[in-house]
Scaffold this motif. Structure first.
Motif, PDB file in Angstrom:
ATOM      1  N   LYS A 130      37.500  26.681 -20.601  1.00  0.00           N
ATOM      2  CA  LYS A 130      38.183  27.010 -19.705  1.00  0.00           C
ATOM      3  C   LYS A 130      38.346  27.204 -17.923  1.00  0.00           C
ATOM      4  O   LYS A 130      37.378  27.963 -17.837  1.00  0.00           O
ATOM      5  CB  LYS A 130      38.754  28.914 -20.712  1.00  0.00           C
ATOM      6  N   ILE A 165      51.462  20.658 -13.990  1.00  0.00           N
ATOM      7  CA  ILE A 165      50.686  20.497 -15.485  1.00  0.00           C
ATOM      8  C   ILE A 165      50.915  19.241 -16.125  1.00  0.00           C
ATOM      9  O   ILE A 165      51.095  18.337 -16.771  1.00  0.00           O
ATOM     10  CB  ILE A 165      51.095  22.107 -15.618  1.00  0.00           C
ATOM     11  N   ILE A 209      46.047  20.383 -22.892  1.00  0.00           N
ATOM     12  CA  ILE A 209      46.062  21.867 -22.314  1.00  0.00           C
ATOM     13  C   ILE A 209      46.798  22.872 -23.014  1.00  0.00           C
ATOM     14  O   ILE A 209      47.759  23.171 -22.954  1.00  0.00           O
ATOM     15  CB  ILE A 209      46.741  21.293 -20.621  1.00  0.00           C
ATOM     16  N   ASN A 210      45.667  23.827 -23.465  1.00  0.00           N
ATOM     17  CA  ASN A 210      45.996  24.636 -24.360  1.00  0.00           C
ATOM     18  C   ASN A 210      46.157  25.501 -23.635  1.00  0.00           C
ATOM     19  O   ASN A 210      45.284  26.553 -22.535  1.00  0.00           O
ATOM     20  CB  ASN A 210      45.715  25.158 -25.283  1.00  0.00           C
ATOM     21  N   ILE A 211      47.803  27.026 -22.804  1.00  0.00           N
ATOM     22  CA  ILE A 211      47.802  27.715 -22.168  1.00  0.00           C
ATOM     23  C   ILE A 211      47.551  28.981 -22.394  1.00  0.00           C
ATOM     24  O   ILE A 211      48.063  28.931 -23.295  1.00  0.00           O
ATOM     25  CB  ILE A 211      49.476  27.634 -21.163  1.00  0.00           C
ATOM     26  N   ILE A 212      46.657  29.165 -22.179  1.00  0.00           N
ATOM     27  CA  ILE A 212      45.932  30.815 -23.007  1.00  0.00           C
ATOM     28  C   ILE A 212      47.093  31.938 -21.747  1.00  0.00           C
ATOM     29  O   ILE A 212      47.548  33.255 -22.900  1.00  0.00           O
ATOM     30  CB  ILE A 212      45.024  31.020 -22.403  1.00  0.00           C
ATOM     31  N   ALA A 232      49.600  32.704 -18.802  1.00  0.00           N
ATOM     32  CA  ALA A 232      50.599  32.805 -16.750  1.00  0.00           C
ATOM     33  C   ALA A 232      51.141  33.868 -16.294  1.00  0.00           C
ATOM     34  O   ALA A 232      51.536  34.254 -17.302  1.00  0.00           O
ATOM     35  CB  ALA A 232      50.933  31.601 -17.334  1.00  0.00           C
ATOM     36  N   MET A 244      47.083  31.104 -13.976  1.00  0.00           N
ATOM     37  CA  MET A 244      47.259  30.328 -15.250  1.00  0.00           C
ATOM     38  C   MET A 244      45.772  30.435 -15.820  1.00  0.00           C
ATOM     39  O   MET A 244      44.860  29.692 -15.427  1.00  0.00           O
ATOM     40  CB  MET A 244      47.888  29.245 -15.317  1.00  0.00           C
ATOM     41  N   ALA A 254      44.151  28.295 -18.817  1.00  0.00           N
ATOM     42  CA  ALA A 254      44.451  27.285 -20.089  1.00  0.00           C
ATOM     43  C   ALA A 254      42.858  26.666 -20.337  1.00  0.00           C
ATOM     44  O   ALA A 254      42.315  26.610 -18.880  1.00  0.00           O
ATOM     45  CB  ALA A 254      45.171  26.275 -19.208  1.00  0.00           C
ATOM     46  N   GLU A 255      42.458  26.371 -21.507  1.00  0.00           N
ATOM     47  CA  GLU A 255      42.126  25.788 -21.588  1.00  0.00           C
ATOM     48  C   GLU A 255      42.057  23.664 -21.989  1.00  0.00           C
ATOM     49  O   GLU A 255      43.112  23.730 -22.564  1.00  0.00           O
ATOM     50  CB  GLU A 255      41.476  26.105 -23.433  1.00  0.00           C
TER      51      GLU A 255
END
Ligand code: SF4
Ligand code: SF4
Length: 135
Positions: A4, A19, A30-33, A35, A45, A47-48
């Motif tokens: 992360k 991105i 990319i997993n945006i957790i 933002a 942001m 992100a994982e």
């Protein structure tokens, strides 16, 4: 590997498709957790990144070259489950549904993969059962 990162965007980088370019250039998921972004304003942001270590390193270099700051997030929520009284207060606060409570047993469930480190459970729990720890 999965890592992360907190990405920091300046007023001039926040409205660029960085991105999108990153995903097209590198074999990275990319997993945006979370933002907080708006055109013309600085933003952030959480992100994982999922990719082999070398690809993540290249992606971080790319982001740096674009003027995006990156910081590895190693914080995690620690939950002292054994003292829980199942009041449900933390589940009400947890909008990402990492903490849930309901039928059939009305027992609190913690799904760590859904946690976005918003820290709302730290203040929601009357028993003070949540703390932040570093990996
Ligand atoms: S930090 Fe936020 S997302 Fe994570 S468990 Fe607590 S309330 Fe839920
Ligand atoms: S707020 Fe605290 S005591 Fe109540 S269900 Fe959540 S962890 Fe358990």
């Amino acid at each position: 590997m999965k890592r992360k990162y907190m990405l920091s965007f300046s007023e001039s980088t926040g409205d660029k498709p960085i991105i999108h370019d990153l995903i097209k250039r590198f074999d990275i998921c990319i997993n945006i957790i979370k933002a907080e972004m708006a055109p013309g304003l600085a933003g952030s942001m959480l992100a994982e990144f999922s990719a082999p270590e070398g690809d993540i390193a290249q992606a971080l270099e790319f982001l740096a070259a674009q003027g995006v700051g990156t910081a590895l997030v190693t914080d995690k929520i620690i939950f002292r489950e054994e003292r829980c009284v199942q009041c449900g207060s933390c589940a009400l606060a947890c909008f990402s549904k990492a903490l849930t409570i309901g039928p059939p047993d009305w027992k609190l469930s913690f799904q760590r993969e859904n946690c976005i480190l918003c820290k709302l459970c730290l203040t929601a729990c009357p028993q003070h059962l949540f703390t932040i720890a570093n990996d």
